[in-house]
Design an enzyme around this catalytic site. Structure first.
Site, PDB file in Angstrom:
ATOM      1  N   HIS A 338       0.997  -1.268   0.141  1.00 22.86           N
ATOM      2  CA  HIS A 338      -0.082   0.171   0.082  1.00 22.86           C
ATOM      3  C   HIS A 338       0.883   1.289   0.080  1.00 22.86           C
ATOM      4  O   HIS A 338       0.428   2.410   0.645  1.00 22.86           O
ATOM      5  CB  HIS A 338      -0.890   0.087   1.115  1.00 22.86           C
ATOM      6  N   ARG A 373       8.908   5.139  -9.024  1.00 28.63           N
ATOM      7  CA  ARG A 373       8.906   6.627  -9.094  1.00 28.63           C
ATOM      8  C   ARG A 373       9.366   6.980 -10.810  1.00 28.63           C
ATOM      9  O   ARG A 373       9.065   8.147 -11.138  1.00 28.63           O
ATOM     10  CB  ARG A 373      10.003   7.075  -8.204  1.00 28.63           C
TER      11      ARG A 373
END
Length: 441
Positions: A338, A373
């Protein structure tokens, strides 16, 4: 929607998304136009901090506890390096993969992020349109700011999955899955790791949870089963809600709740909505039934009865749980902690990806998230066994900075860097990415 500035006869247009993207950016730069969002992930986050309210940034950027899991997720990528392999013909590269029985243009999908209205008023509509423009599947959150049917209308050509937070009402769960199937979703993603809400220190410091303001519950207030539960609760209530000190923020919260409760009141005037007990009852009903800590493996069979769509389990980190998912006949495994939002000092997902991929052995697709990212991160995850890679916070930052255009640019940039990484590693297709492309540090 942003349009391409690449000239039709530009040779870069035929050399993959990386060259197209570079050409778009540098051509626009001749006229003094810069990208709508920062390219660098650190700069992207910093720009989002400036663009978003303190509450919105805390909710999107924050993690559990002292946020050690978020740090661990990123550090796990630092333990792998990509081997550069020159003098190979990589003039033509293909990013396509097979996922859920279909050929996808890229190995990227967008993870479910709730309450995106905190970042931009167009929220899920903007995200869906941006994803569709790039051929990237979008996992629509159960905590979306717009009903799933409205999102489908906003991007009718887009590919969507629906994330289910398994609520305490099976009738509601059944209804949500039926709506997801009817609205054109291709799979159900059951999120397993939020049966208890994580200890999210940034939100706690601000004493702010968007759901208590009626935000992020559009899938619920638009659902006939939930509406029935709300009406029953309002009718059965024999006492007023606990007193709230009247302050400007309390008044603003009441107005937001009233506005978000319009689907229950028939969309009357603001005064009518404020007077109605239904908007407040909707928030209270949601908080009561949002999730259930009693959910077990045995309950998953119900989902098979509620939908004919493939079912992917999200929140798998332990290899034994991956095996249990296979034993339960699930159609996919989504490795995720998560994004570090549930447990402080949790196991970083990249560290367990190889073991889970080995256990799964290609029987079902493996989705990976947490800590991604950029495109090089995606390449590493794919090389370690992921079928597809899910992007989360970065696209939310793009949404907050520049709406739909921001989301599109963030996703485009990740794909462009992935394409460059693939080529510089001497490879021409995603299936060629394996452990031989990496060096462990």
């Amino acid at each position: 929607m942003a349009t391409s500035s690449v000239a039709p006869d530009d040779p870069a247009a035929h050399r993959g998304i990386s060259r197209r993207t570079q050409s778009e950016i540098y051509r626009a730069g001749i006229s003094g136009t810069r990208p709508a969002v920062p390219i660098d992930p650190v700069g992207l986050k910093a720009a989002a901090r400036k663009a978003l309210s303190a509450e919105a940034f805390a909710y999107i950027a924050g993690g559990a506890g002292s946020e050690r899991t978020m740090t661990a997720n990123r550090r796990a990528f630092e333990r792998w390096q990509v081997w550069p392999r020159p003098l190979r013909d990589v003039s033509t590269r293909e990013l396509g993969v097979e996922f859920l029985g279909k050929r996808r243009a890229t190995p990227l999908l967008l993870a479910p992020l709730g309450v995106m209205e905190m970042a931009h008023a167009d929220a899920d509509l903007a995200v869906a349109r941006a994803a569709a423009s790039l051929g990237v599947p979008y996992t629509l959150s159960n905590q979306a700011s717009f009903p799933m049917e409205q999102v489908a209308d906003a991007a009718p050509g887009g590919s969507r999955l629906f994330q289910l937070y398994w609520s305490a009402s099976d009738d509601l769960n059944r209804s949500l899955l039926a709506r997801a199937e009817a609205s054109g979703c291709e799979a159900i993603v059951v999120t397993l790791d939020t049966h208890l809400l994580g200890w999210r220190t940034r939100d706690l410091d601000l004493a702010y949870l968007p759901f208590t303001r009626g935000m992020g519950i559009a899938q619920y207030t638009s659902d006939p089963v939930f509406q029935k539960l709300v009406r029953e609760r309002a009718a059965a209530s024999k006492r007023d809600a606990p007193g709230v000190r009247v302050t400007p923020k309390a008044v603003a919260a009441a107005l937001t709740i009233a506005r978000k409760g319009a689907p229950l009141t028939g969309g009357g005037s603001a005064i009518d909505n404020l007077r109605s007990p239904l908007p407040r009852a909707a928030v209270e009903t949601f908080l009561d039934i949002f999730s259930t800590p009693a959910l077990t493996w045995g309950d998953l069979g119900k989902a098979r009865e509620w939908t004919s769509l493939p079912i992917i389990l999200k929140g798998i980190v332990h290899p034994d749980d991956a095996q249990a998912a296979l034993d339960a006949g699930m159609d996919g495994i989504w490795i995720s902690n998560h994004g570090g939002r549930q447990i402080d000092q949790s196991v970083p997902t990249l560290d367990v990806l190889p073991a889970i991929a080995e256990r799964v052995a290609g029987r079902v697709p493996v989705v990976f998230d947490s800590g991604v990212r950029g495109g090089a991160d995606a390449a590493i995850a794919l090389a370690l066994g992921a079928t597809v890679v899910a992007l989360g916070r970065p696209y939310a930052y793009g949404l907050g900075i520049a709406g739909e255009t921001g989301v599109r640019e963030v996703v485009r940039n990740v794909l462009a860097e992935l394409d460059i990484t693939l080529g510089l590693a001497g490879l021409t297709s995603i299936p060629q990415l394996d452990r031989d492309a990496l060096r462990k540090v």
